[in-house]
Design a protein around this motif. Structure first.
Motif, PDB file in Angstrom:
ATOM      1  N   ASP A   7      -8.106  23.848  16.497  1.00 31.26           N
ATOM      2  CA  ASP A   7      -6.985  22.725  16.907  1.00 31.26           C
ATOM      3  C   ASP A   7      -7.509  21.422  16.358  1.00 31.26           C
ATOM      4  OD1 ASP A   7      -4.507  24.096  18.426  1.00 31.26           O
ATOM      5  OD2 ASP A   7      -5.227  23.944  20.067  1.00 31.26           O
ATOM      6  N   TYR A   8      -6.553  20.609  15.546  1.00 30.87           N
ATOM      7  CA  TYR A   8      -6.706  19.402  14.766  1.00 30.87           C
ATOM      8  C   TYR A   8      -6.435  18.327  14.756  1.00 30.87           C
ATOM      9  CZ  TYR A   8      -7.662  16.479  10.680  1.00 30.87           C
ATOM     10  OH  TYR A   8      -8.571  15.605  10.111  1.00 30.87           O
ATOM     11  N   TYR A   9      -7.699  17.010  15.190  1.00 29.70           N
ATOM     12  CA  TYR A   9      -6.466  16.562  16.585  1.00 29.70           C
ATOM     13  C   TYR A   9      -7.144  14.956  15.791  1.00 29.70           C
ATOM     14  CZ  TYR A   9      -5.884  18.327  20.121  1.00 29.70           C
ATOM     15  OH  TYR A   9      -5.980  19.891  21.793  1.00 29.70           O
ATOM     16  N   ASN A  10      -6.557  13.759  15.799  1.00 29.40           N
ATOM     17  CA  ASN A  10      -6.342  12.873  14.853  1.00 29.40           C
ATOM     18  C   ASN A  10      -8.152  11.511  16.091  1.00 29.40           C
ATOM     19  OD1 ASN A  10      -5.174  11.091  16.306  1.00 29.40           O
ATOM     20  ND2 ASN A  10      -3.258  11.103  15.099  1.00 29.40           N
ATOM     21  N   THR A  11      -7.997  10.824  14.672  1.00 32.90           N
ATOM     22  CA  THR A  11      -9.115   9.257  15.188  1.00 32.90           C
ATOM     23  C   THR A  11      -8.286   8.856  16.849  1.00 32.90           C
ATOM     24  OG1 THR A  11      -9.408   8.853  13.439  1.00 32.90           O
ATOM     25  CG2 THR A  11      -9.852   7.166  14.872  1.00 32.90           C
ATOM     26  N   ALA A  12      -7.080   8.943  16.946  1.00 37.66           N
ATOM     27  CA  ALA A  12      -6.990   8.256  18.765  1.00 37.66           C
ATOM     28  C   ALA A  12      -6.080   9.110  19.574  1.00 37.66           C
ATOM     29  CB  ALA A  12      -5.153   7.986  18.517  1.00 37.66           C
ATOM     30  N   GLY A  13      -7.057  10.726  19.080  1.00 31.27           N
ATOM     31  CA  GLY A  13      -6.908  11.775  19.871  1.00 31.27           C
ATOM     32  C   GLY A  13      -5.619  12.493  20.060  1.00 31.27           C
ATOM     33  N   ASP A  14      -4.858  12.273  19.157  1.00 36.01           N
ATOM     34  CA  ASP A  14      -3.280  13.093  18.874  1.00 36.01           C
ATOM     35  C   ASP A  14      -3.485  14.255  18.711  1.00 36.01           C
ATOM     36  OD1 ASP A  14      -2.047  10.476  20.526  1.00 36.01           O
ATOM     37  OD2 ASP A  14      -2.062  10.221  18.322  1.00 36.01           O
ATOM     38  N   PHE A  15      -2.920  15.378  18.960  1.00 42.38           N
ATOM     39  CA  PHE A  15      -3.264  17.033  18.609  1.00 42.38           C
ATOM     40  C   PHE A  15      -2.083  16.621  17.577  1.00 42.38           C
ATOM     41  CE2 PHE A  15      -0.142  20.109  17.478  1.00 42.38           C
ATOM     42  CZ  PHE A  15      -1.343  21.053  17.635  1.00 42.38           C
ATOM     43  N   VAL A  16      -2.183  17.122  16.346  1.00 41.05           N
ATOM     44  CA  VAL A  16      -1.958  16.747  14.752  1.00 41.05           C
ATOM     45  C   VAL A  16      -1.181  18.286  14.125  1.00 41.05           C
ATOM     46  CG1 VAL A  16      -2.289  16.571  12.595  1.00 41.05           C
ATOM     47  CG2 VAL A  16      -4.229  15.378  13.712  1.00 41.05           C
ATOM     48  N   ARG A  17      -1.993  19.547  14.449  1.00 39.44           N
ATOM     49  CA  ARG A  17      -1.456  20.820  14.103  1.00 39.44           C
ATOM     50  C   ARG A  17      -1.902  21.992  14.314  1.00 39.44           C
ATOM     51  NH1 ARG A  17      -2.242  18.696   9.480  1.00 39.44           N
ATOM     52  NH2 ARG A  17      -4.224  18.715   8.143  1.00 39.44           N
ATOM     53  N   GLY A  18      -1.970  22.630  14.958  1.00 41.34           N
ATOM     54  CA  GLY A  18      -2.850  24.039  15.218  1.00 41.34           C
ATOM     55  C   GLY A  18      -2.724  24.721  14.615  1.00 41.34           C
ATOM     56  N   TYR A  19      -4.469  25.896  13.818  1.00 47.69           N
ATOM     57  CA  TYR A  19      -4.294  26.565  12.693  1.00 47.69           C
ATOM     58  C   TYR A  19      -4.072  28.035  12.718  1.00 47.69           C
ATOM     59  CZ  TYR A  19      -5.919  22.429   9.863  1.00 47.69           C
ATOM     60  OH  TYR A  19      -5.689  21.438   9.278  1.00 47.69           O
ATOM     61  N   ILE A  20      -3.997  28.560  14.306  1.00 51.04           N
ATOM     62  CA  ILE A  20      -3.593  30.332  14.515  1.00 51.04           C
ATOM     63  C   ILE A  20      -2.055  29.654  15.304  1.00 51.04           C
ATOM     64  CG2 ILE A  20      -6.364  30.830  14.093  1.00 51.04           C
ATOM     65  CD1 ILE A  20      -6.522  31.261  17.030  1.00 51.04           C
ATOM     66  N   GLU A  21      -1.678  30.759  15.002  1.00 51.10           N
ATOM     67  CA  GLU A  21      -0.485  30.848  16.564  1.00 51.10           C
ATOM     68  C   GLU A  21      -0.569  31.660  17.324  1.00 51.10           C
ATOM     69  OE1 GLU A  21       2.343  31.807  14.159  1.00 51.10           O
ATOM     70  OE2 GLU A  21       2.509  30.353  12.634  1.00 51.10           O
ATOM     71  N   GLN A  22      -1.892  32.396  16.912  1.00 48.42           N
ATOM     72  CA  GLN A  22      -2.218  33.465  18.587  1.00 48.42           C
ATOM     73  C   GLN A  22      -3.326  34.372  18.118  1.00 48.42           C
ATOM     74  OE1 GLN A  22       0.237  37.588  17.750  1.00 48.42           O
ATOM     75  NE2 GLN A  22      -1.015  38.381  15.671  1.00 48.42           N
TER      76      GLN A  22
END
Length: 172
Positions: free
Chosen positions: A90-105
């Protein structure tokens, strides 16, 4: 003769096309019969969560001038005989907000296999304090490597540096 030149030209164009390395890698997707029984479908004797700092941009000259970077997350299974199981990237930004996940399972990496995820230079969603949070598991003690590799070019100057992942929790 002209037809052969046209075919060669088309082949050369296809080979030069920019491809996303995340899509080129064949990931081992866990099948239902390979996932151990648990409430979350991901239960291994060894289970960790790793934080990897990623810099999709850095400050240059002043706080108002940012230098965009291409960032790569590299996950490497260092074991010669055991698989590494990945639950999330999972990728998060500077503010700690979730941006996107790279795997679905969940996926697995075979012994000595590696996988990379790329944040392209023009992707500014992460910012200077971006990070990945990765949950992984294994049946035996393995010591995987989680690295961030950042690269940028400005004129004739190039920048390159790495970051290392840090275990932030051991999940029971």
């Amino acid at each position: 003769m002209c037809r052969y030149i046209t075919i060669l030209f088309i082949i050369s164009l296809i080979s030069c096309a920019r491809q996303n390395p995340n899509k080129e890698i064949e990931q081992g997707i866990l099948k239902e019969n390979k996932i151990p029984d648990s409430s979350d479908g991901f239960s291994y004797p060894i289970k960790r969560e790793v934080y990897v700092p990623i810099y999709s941009d850095i400050y240059n000259k002043t706080k108002d001038f940012r230098f965009q970077l291409t960032a790569t997350l590299s996950i490497r299974n260092t074991s010669k005989k055991d698989s590494l199981f990945i639950k999330n990237v999972d990728y998060y930004n500077t503010a700690g907000d979730f941006v996107r996940g790279y795997i679905e399972q969940p996926i697995y990496l075979k012994p000595l296999e590696s996988i990379e995820y790329v944040i392209e230079e023009d992707d500014t969603t992460g910012g200077s304090g971006a990070n990945f949070l990765i949950t992984w598991g294994a049946n035996t003690l393995v010591v995987p490597i989680f690295q961030g590799v950042m690269v940028g070019v400005s004129g004739q100057q190039g920048f390159a540096f790495t970051t290392e992942g840090v275990v932030v929790s051991e999940i029971e």
